[in-house]
Enzyme design. Sequence first.
Site, PDB file in Angstrom:
ATOM      1  N   HIS A  23     -11.699 -24.815 -29.291  1.00 53.44           N
ATOM      2  CA  HIS A  23     -12.479 -25.939 -28.759  1.00 53.44           C
ATOM      3  C   HIS A  23     -13.621 -26.292 -29.699  1.00 53.44           C
ATOM      4  O   HIS A  23     -14.360 -25.424 -30.165  1.00 53.44           O
ATOM      5  CB  HIS A  23     -13.044 -25.583 -27.385  1.00 53.44           C
ATOM      6  CG  HIS A  23     -13.809 -26.701 -26.746  1.00 53.44           C
ATOM      7  ND1 HIS A  23     -13.213 -27.644 -25.951  1.00 53.44           N
ATOM      8  CD2 HIS A  23     -15.135 -27.035 -26.803  1.00 53.44           C
ATOM      9  CE1 HIS A  23     -14.124 -28.505 -25.528  1.00 53.44           C
ATOM     10  NE2 HIS A  23     -15.295 -28.152 -26.031  1.00 53.44           N
TER      11      HIS A  23
ATOM     12  N   GLU B 252     -28.695 -38.960  -5.780  1.00 51.37           N
ATOM     13  CA  GLU B 252     -29.546 -39.607  -6.785  1.00 51.37           C
ATOM     14  C   GLU B 252     -28.855 -39.747  -8.137  1.00 51.37           C
ATOM     15  O   GLU B 252     -29.138 -40.694  -8.883  1.00 51.37           O
ATOM     16  CB  GLU B 252     -30.850 -38.822  -6.944  1.00 51.37           C
ATOM     17  CG  GLU B 252     -31.796 -38.948  -5.758  1.00 51.37           C
ATOM     18  CD  GLU B 252     -31.466 -38.007  -4.610  1.00 51.37           C
ATOM     19  OE1 GLU B 252     -32.032 -38.173  -3.509  1.00 51.37           O
ATOM     20  OE2 GLU B 252     -30.626 -37.092  -4.810  1.00 51.37           O
TER      21      GLU B 252
ATOM     22  N   SER C 124     -22.438 -35.828 -22.039  1.00 46.86           N
ATOM     23  CA  SER C 124     -22.920 -34.940 -20.992  1.00 46.86           C
ATOM     24  C   SER C 124     -21.896 -35.054 -19.870  1.00 46.86           C
ATOM     25  O   SER C 124     -21.814 -36.088 -19.189  1.00 46.86           O
ATOM     26  CB  SER C 124     -24.309 -35.369 -20.519  1.00 46.86           C
ATOM     27  OG  SER C 124     -24.785 -34.502 -19.524  1.00 46.86           O
ATOM     28  N   LEU C 125     -21.097 -34.025 -19.716  1.00 43.87           N
ATOM     29  CA  LEU C 125     -19.914 -34.139 -18.863  1.00 43.87           C
ATOM     30  C   LEU C 125     -20.272 -34.390 -17.402  1.00 43.87           C
ATOM     31  O   LEU C 125     -21.300 -33.951 -16.900  1.00 43.87           O
ATOM     32  CB  LEU C 125     -19.067 -32.871 -18.992  1.00 43.87           C
ATOM     33  CG  LEU C 125     -18.388 -32.696 -20.349  1.00 43.87           C
ATOM     34  CD1 LEU C 125     -17.668 -31.369 -20.427  1.00 43.87           C
ATOM     35  CD2 LEU C 125     -17.428 -33.843 -20.639  1.00 43.87           C
TER      36      LEU C 125
ATOM     37  N   HIS D 103     -16.389 -35.828 -25.750  1.00 46.73           N
ATOM     38  CA  HIS D 103     -16.141 -35.033 -26.947  1.00 46.73           C
ATOM     39  C   HIS D 103     -14.784 -35.345 -27.561  1.00 46.73           C
ATOM     40  O   HIS D 103     -14.546 -35.060 -28.735  1.00 46.73           O
ATOM     41  CB  HIS D 103     -16.233 -33.533 -26.619  1.00 46.73           C
ATOM     42  CG  HIS D 103     -15.334 -33.083 -25.523  1.00 46.73           C
ATOM     43  ND1 HIS D 103     -15.592 -33.337 -24.204  1.00 46.73           N
ATOM     44  CD2 HIS D 103     -14.163 -32.396 -25.547  1.00 46.73           C
ATOM     45  CE1 HIS D 103     -14.635 -32.817 -23.451  1.00 46.73           C
ATOM     46  NE2 HIS D 103     -13.749 -32.255 -24.242  1.00 46.73           N
TER      47      HIS D 103
ATOM     48  N   HIS E 186     -43.787 -42.506  -2.951  1.00 44.21           N
ATOM     49  CA  HIS E 186     -44.304 -41.254  -2.375  1.00 44.21           C
ATOM     50  C   HIS E 186     -44.738 -40.282  -3.468  1.00 44.21           C
ATOM     51  O   HIS E 186     -44.415 -39.097  -3.448  1.00 44.21           O
ATOM     52  CB  HIS E 186     -43.256 -40.610  -1.465  1.00 44.21           C
ATOM     53  CG  HIS E 186     -43.020 -41.386  -0.204  1.00 44.21           C
ATOM     54  ND1 HIS E 186     -42.555 -42.681  -0.215  1.00 44.21           N
ATOM     55  CD2 HIS E 186     -43.198 -41.053   1.099  1.00 44.21           C
ATOM     56  CE1 HIS E 186     -42.456 -43.118   1.029  1.00 44.21           C
ATOM     57  NE2 HIS E 186     -42.844 -42.166   1.847  1.00 44.21           N
TER      58      HIS E 186
END
Length: 615
Positions: free
Chosen positions: A253, A356, A116-117, A68, A405
């Site tokens: 902000h 992941e 996307s922090l 940002h 799987h």
Amino acid sequence: MNTAELAELAAQLRVDSVRASAAAGSGHPTSSMSAADLMAVLLGRHLRYDFERPEHPANDRFVLSKGHASPLLYAAYKAAGAVEDGELLTFRKLGSRLEGHPTPRRLPWVETATGSLGQGLPVGVGIALSGKRLERTDYRVWVLCGDSELAEGSVWEAAEHAGYEQLDNLITIVDVNRLGQRGPTRHGHDLDAYARRFRAFGWHAVETDGHDIEKIDEAYREALATTGQPVVVLARTLKGRGVAAAEDHEGLHGKPLPHPEEAVAELGGPRDVHVRVGEPPAAAALRDRTIEAVLLPHYDVGDEVATRDAFGAALAALGTARGDVVALDGEVGDSTRTEAFAKAHPERFFECYIAEQQLVACSVGMAARGWLPYASTFAAFLTRAHDFVRMASISGAGINLVGSHAGVAIGQDGPSQMGLEDLGMFRGVYGSTVLYPCDANQTARLVAAMAGLDGIRYLRTSRGATPVIYGPGEEFPVGGSRTLRTSDEDRVSVIAAGVTVPEALAAADRLAEDGIRVRVIDLYSVKPVDTETLRRAADETGCLLTVEDHRPEGGLGDAVAEAFADGRPVPRLVRLAVRTMPGSAAPDEQLHAAGIDAVGIVNAVKLLAQEKATG
């Protein structure tokens, strides 16, 4: 640059952040202003980068994790001569390269999409791993984070991975400005709270005053002199620095300053400081670009082979043919079969352990450096990394993800291990390709085909052995399908993929004994889908029956339905899918309980045939 010049550069970065946000009527100038001194010292004394050759193999890499704060990044590009002042003032406007959050789709100097922090550092770890273990060059990876995003678990997955790998080419700068979006951050200005956490993961931590030019320089020099550890520079800063009405004030902000002209005047007015960023050292690209013919594994028709086994063997073969292929694992390589690649090409295999998000982020970072990653874990567990997949698409990253799987067919392990949402998850990603092979030879071909595709590529594999129905020389173009049973008397078209293909074939044989002919289509390419074949089947049989080892939402049935979303007449479409919550049972029992085995298909077709006859 000397201290006075750096101070002027920092002031210019603040002024241009205010100006760009004011011109846009939106943006995050205060988040940019807090990090201006940190950026100025980096640009003026330490970064080595050729803006005319962003592909230079020795360029340092810079990742703005706090995406940002893009006004600061674009102001830095202006100071470096990469963009003009006029373009700076197109910030956030239609058609501008200077988007609200930076992406490499628009700008060649951006390594990865952020916004996307909590994602910049994980991707930076992947870039640093590439530099240290693959490219073997001495470029540094600089990542600028905000303090708010340190609440994200993905940051600590990255921190542990970097510490474990001793990535001393990675320097993370944290702009600890104390204020988040709605108020104070968790630890405020307590630098030691952050330092203790990073040190626990094996990092060297340096605490500094983020508005003192010489202290910032000392911190960077200490970071560059550190060996055997990644380094974090924790800098105490103030949001909105330099403007009394904004400095360290809450409630600003994500908003342009209310009186931008007064703020610019208070900062000393516009400037035209130009910084000569340090040149990268001479270096040759060491990446192995060898591409030879792939000698894929061959399987005999009638054999019983798990598609995960074929994937592992095909990936190892692809790695032999292509020196740019890398494999990443989520500590399940013995199950996904990526261990075959690890044994054949250990120098290009990366164990990411059970993390992941970091698994996908490493893939994105390596793709940014020109590698061709194949990352694999259980299909169910890739859902944890969905936001990283989404952001990878925004980056335009070319990565291959393989989920094993899948479905209830895994049997006794139960629902926590069953990938039942993955097809829908990946189909919804922009520009994605989704493949679901049913046998070993088809799997091998599709693994090789993925290497030539763009964007996010997903391959779904199965745990249990399934019959080989295709010969080793057959081709399976992406976007295609295979019609396995067809006649002029077909009354229903059964559309299957993966484990349901042999079930559909068995059902077709049983139905034929009862005088009911059905068409069987193997829709191995779930996205893009073979609309021509589906529309022809609808015209010729009047009824489509999809059968999938997946939830009804977002999977095979929806892919088929979308082939008729252009206003043409829609055929009758019946979907067999997993609609209940499975328990533990044998694979055949699971398929039967879900109604997606041969028996379930036979029953559904007979009911449809009866309804058509009486209709």
